[in-house]
Design a protein around this motif. Structure first.
Motif, short mmCIF file in Angstrom:
data_model
loop_
_atom_site.label_atom_id
_atom_site.label_comp_id
_atom_site.label_asym_id
_atom_site.label_seq_id
_atom_site.Cartn_x
_atom_site.Cartn_y
_atom_site.Cartn_z
N TYR A 1 -1.13 6.13 -4.12
CA TYR A 1 0.17 5.92 -3.48
C TYR A 1 0.79 4.60 -3.94
O TYR A 1 1.99 4.52 -4.22
N ALA A 2 -0.02 3.55 -4.00
CA ALA A 2 0.49 2.25 -4.43
C ALA A 2 0.99 2.31 -5.87
O ALA A 2 2.03 1.72 -6.21
N SER B 1 9.38 4.54 -1.60
CA SER B 1 8.46 3.44 -1.34
C SER B 1 8.23 3.25 0.14
O SER B 1 7.10 3.07 0.60
N GLU B 2 9.30 3.29 0.92
CA GLU B 2 9.17 3.09 2.37
C GLU B 2 8.39 4.24 3.01
O GLU B 2 7.52 4.02 3.87
N GLN C 1 9.71 3.25 -8.41
CA GLN C 1 10.76 2.25 -8.14
C GLN C 1 11.94 2.88 -7.39
O GLN C 1 13.11 2.68 -7.76
N HIS C 2 11.60 3.64 -6.36
CA HIS C 2 12.63 4.29 -5.54
C HIS C 2 12.49 3.76 -4.11
O HIS C 2 11.47 4.01 -3.45
N PRO C 3 13.48 3.02 -3.59
CA PRO C 3 13.34 2.35 -2.29
C PRO C 3 12.93 3.26 -1.14
O PRO C 3 12.06 2.89 -0.34
N ARG D 1 4.69 3.88 2.05
CA ARG D 1 4.04 2.77 2.77
C ARG D 1 3.67 3.17 4.18
O ARG D 1 2.61 2.77 4.69
N THR E 1 7.20 11.76 -11.70
CA THR E 1 6.92 11.36 -10.31
C THR E 1 6.83 12.59 -9.42
O THR E 1 5.97 12.66 -8.53
N ILE F 1 4.38 4.07 -6.00
CA ILE F 1 5.46 3.16 -5.62
C ILE F 1 5.88 2.32 -6.82
O ILE F 1 7.07 2.17 -7.11
N ALA F 2 4.88 1.76 -7.52
CA ALA F 2 5.17 0.90 -8.66
C ALA F 2 5.84 1.68 -9.79
O ALA F 2 6.73 1.15 -10.48
#
Length: 267
Positions: free
Chosen positions: A147-148, A160-161, A155-157, A164, A34, A151-152
């Motif tokens: 980017y999407a 991901s935020e 899997q890091h909150p 987004r 990642t 995120i998948a």
């Protein structure tokens, strides 16, 4: 109908970092794979000022709507790079500024050659701006999909935020490029033919020519070469190929499959 540059200007701002817990990257560090993709994305976002230089060297600089958009696009992309660089620094890796300095020093003569190419292209093709807008559209579509997928994968909150919020701004960039490309392609069959030829022969994922070929292959393989990634790539291609004269193009899927093969050979 193309998105007005004025509507983008009215909402232009630094990416909002309020509430992002950057400390979580120290307690929950990202995986190496990642981080490689994050390095790639940070370098591409930070290199936007150099892309801007190339675009403004062409006849695009005569269009006030395009230049107004480009000012905001460059500003927002800069802060995207800084935000991603902050995450990298928390992993004891070079941030946006340090990496950008190294890349620009290494690419000095290549950047000058690219600038010359853009100048010549603008002189010999009246529809060169249409090609640039198409190029911007496929690059923004690819960035959104990348980017999407990150995120998948991650899997890091908190990542991901953050991503987004970056994607929300990138979505406005896409709307502008796509609208301008459609408008210009509809006006000119010649522009359609030139854009199709240029994209088929010369397009590569955004970042190609900025970072090493091995990193481009890794990004394509890690994000797009598996089953879910290929579905995402095909979705990008379907949307992009709805532009006038560009039906049937499979630019990202082709790049993803090529990157997957290149990455496999390096293992």
């Amino acid at each position: 109908m193309p998105v007005s540059s004025r509507s983008i200007i009215g909402r232009s701002a630094r990416v909002d970092l309020e509430g992002i817990d950057f400390n979580s990257f120290e307690t929950q560090p990202l995986a190496v794979e990642t981080l490689r993709c994050l390095r790639y994305m940070c370098d591409v976002e930070s290199h936007t000022i150099c892309y801007l230089r190339e675009i403004l060297a062409t006849s695009a600089h005569r269009d006030p709507d395009i230049t107004a958009f480009l000012a905001c696009w460059n500003y927002e992309e800069f802060w995207h790079g800084e935000a991603l660089g902050q995450v990298l620094e928390l992993h004891r890796l070079p941030g946006a500024k340090e990496s950008a300095q190294d890349l620009r020093r290494e690419r000095k003569w290549l950047d000058e050659l690219r600038l010359l190419t853009f100048n010549i292209g603008s002189l010999i093709a009246d529809d060169f701006v249409a090609i640039q807008m198409c190029w911007g559209a496929i690059n923004e579509l690819t960035a959104q999909a990348a980017y999407a997928r990150m995120i998948a994968k991650a899997q890091h909150p908190e990542l991901s935020e953050l991503v987004r919020r970056i994607m929300k701004q990138e979505g406005r960039h896409l709307d502008f490029y796509e609208g301008e490309a459609r408008k210009r392609l509809l006006k000119s069959r010649r522009a359609q033919r030139l854009a199709r030829f240029a994209l088929t022969k010369f397009w590569a994922p955004v970042g190609s020519g900025v970072v090493s070929n091995s990193e481009v292959a890794h990004m394509a393989s890690y994000l797009f070469a598996d089953e879910e990634g290929l579905v995402a790539a095909q979705r990008v291609d379907r949307k992009f190929s709805r532009l006038p004269g560009l039906d049937g193009l499979t630019l990202l899927e082709t790049a993803a499959r090529r990157g997957g093969k290149a990455a496999a050979l390096r293992q």
